[in-house]
Design a protein around this motif. Structure first.
Motif, PDB file in Angstrom:
ATOM      1  N   UNK A 148       0.839  -1.202   0.000  1.00  0.00           N
ATOM      2  CA  UNK A 148       0.000   0.000   0.000  1.00  0.00           C
ATOM      3  C   UNK A 148       0.876   1.254   0.000  1.00  0.00           C
ATOM      4  N   UNK A 149       1.900   1.251   0.834  1.00  0.00           N
ATOM      5  CA  UNK A 149       2.808   2.394   0.908  1.00  0.00           C
ATOM      6  C   UNK A 149       3.476   2.633  -0.442  1.00  0.00           C
ATOM      7  N   UNK A 174       3.998   2.702 -14.660  1.00  0.00           N
ATOM      8  CA  UNK A 174       4.983   1.728 -15.142  1.00  0.00           C
ATOM      9  C   UNK A 174       4.351   0.506 -15.795  1.00  0.00           C
ATOM     10  N   UNK A 175       3.037   0.358 -15.671  1.00  0.00           N
ATOM     11  CA  UNK A 175       2.323  -0.760 -16.284  1.00  0.00           C
ATOM     12  C   UNK A 175       1.557  -0.343 -17.533  1.00  0.00           C
ATOM     13  N   UNK A 176       1.690   0.926 -17.922  1.00  0.00           N
ATOM     14  CA  UNK A 176       0.997   1.426 -19.099  1.00  0.00           C
ATOM     15  C   UNK A 176      -0.374   2.013 -18.813  1.00  0.00           C
ATOM     16  N   UNK A 177      -0.791   2.043 -17.546  1.00  0.00           N
ATOM     17  CA  UNK A 177      -2.070   2.653 -17.177  1.00  0.00           C
ATOM     18  C   UNK A 177      -1.998   4.162 -17.302  1.00  0.00           C
ATOM     19  N   UNK A 178      -3.019   4.760 -17.885  1.00  0.00           N
ATOM     20  CA  UNK A 178      -3.026   6.199 -18.121  1.00  0.00           C
ATOM     21  C   UNK A 178      -4.053   6.874 -17.212  1.00  0.00           C
ATOM     22  N   UNK A 179      -3.592   7.900 -16.524  1.00  0.00           N
ATOM     23  CA  UNK A 179      -4.432   8.696 -15.638  1.00  0.00           C
ATOM     24  C   UNK A 179      -4.460  10.130 -16.154  1.00  0.00           C
ATOM     25  N   UNK A 183      -7.368   7.908 -12.169  1.00  0.00           N
ATOM     26  CA  UNK A 183      -6.946   6.513 -12.160  1.00  0.00           C
ATOM     27  C   UNK A 183      -5.838   6.347 -11.136  1.00  0.00           C
ATOM     28  N   UNK A 184      -5.836   5.214 -10.470  1.00  0.00           N
ATOM     29  CA  UNK A 184      -4.759   4.900  -9.525  1.00  0.00           C
ATOM     30  C   UNK A 184      -3.534   4.500 -10.343  1.00  0.00           C
ATOM     31  N   UNK A 185      -2.403   5.131 -10.037  1.00  0.00           N
ATOM     32  CA  UNK A 185      -1.142   4.851 -10.714  1.00  0.00           C
ATOM     33  C   UNK A 185      -0.460   3.701  -9.989  1.00  0.00           C
ATOM     34  N   UNK A 186      -0.152   2.656 -10.707  1.00  0.00           N
ATOM     35  CA  UNK A 186       0.379   1.437 -10.070  1.00  0.00           C
ATOM     36  C   UNK A 186       1.852   1.230 -10.424  1.00  0.00           C
ATOM     37  N   UNK A 187       2.644   0.861  -9.409  1.00  0.00           N
ATOM     38  CA  UNK A 187       4.048   0.565  -9.664  1.00  0.00           C
ATOM     39  C   UNK A 187       4.206  -0.816 -10.288  1.00  0.00           C
ATOM     40  N   UNK A 188       5.350  -1.021 -10.919  1.00  0.00           N
ATOM     41  CA  UNK A 188       5.699  -2.349 -11.415  1.00  0.00           C
ATOM     42  C   UNK A 188       6.041  -3.175 -10.189  1.00  0.00           C
ATOM     43  N   UNK A 189       5.370  -4.301 -10.022  1.00  0.00           N
ATOM     44  CA  UNK A 189       5.629  -5.125  -8.826  1.00  0.00           C
ATOM     45  C   UNK A 189       6.314  -6.412  -9.230  1.00  0.00           C
TER      46      UNK A 189
END
Length: 184
Positions: free
Chosen positions: A101-102, A154-159, A178-184
């Motif tokens: 989450x952090x 980093x996953x290609x999601x656009x906000x 949109x929630x921006x997501x890191x590459x995990x």
């Protein structure tokens, strides 16, 4: 007649002063945002950011975002969180997922006071796309199209920045859809 014109002028002047003061900082989630308050003090009043506030509390980031800054926060709305796959938010809010989450939340925070005009200039100076490094170590790709800024995670999601330049005492908030997501 002259008194009537003067009263009309005084009223118009007063109304435009009120309009200017109101235009100084946008209303977010039905709440006035005050540049004299910090990011947390303002965010808790936005009905569109209750999920974000709950997540910031669960991650233990309240103290940080109340701090001196400066910070730029790309603040996802409740609808942005609701668009995540079913159960994602509930899973992230569990104590055992605090680190994840952090990471997600800090990928929405930049250690600078970056107003939209500044971001747009960096985009232009970099030939149409600017890398924004976040506190969480993510790199967001910022682009500008017809005066609107978009961020690609980093996953290609656009906000899309839906409300820009919400000034805070310790930085600025840009509302995103949109929630921006890191590459995990």
């Amino acid at each position: 007649m002259i008194k009537s014109v003067l009263r009309g002028f005084a009223l118009a002047t007063a109304m435009s002063a009120v309009a200017f003061a109101a235009a100084k900082n946008p209303v977010v989630g039905g709440a006035a945002m005050f540049d004299s308050k910090n990011i947390i003090e303002n965010a808790v009043n936005s009905k569109d950011h209750t999920t974000l506030v709950a997540a910031v509390k669960a991650a233990g980031l309240v103290g940080t975002l109340e701090g001196k800054g400066p910070f730029t926060v790309f603040a996802p709305t409740n609808d942005a969180f609701a668009a995540l796959p079913k159960g994602t938010v509930d899973t992230l809010l569990k104590p055992e997922n605090k680190a994840t989450l952090t990471k997600v939340l800090t990928c929405h925070v930049v250690a600078a006071d970056a107003m939209a005009k500044t971001v747009a200039k960096m985009i232009k100076d970099d030939g149409g796309e600017h890398d924004i490094k976040t506190v969480g170590g993510c790199v967001l790709k910022a682009k500008e199209n017809m005066g609107k800024i978009t961020l690609t995670d980093e996953n290609g999601g656009v906000s899309h920045v839906t409300i820009a330049d919400v000034k805070q005492s310790n930085g600025v908030i840009h509302v995103v859809d949109k929630v921006l997501l890191p590459k995990m």
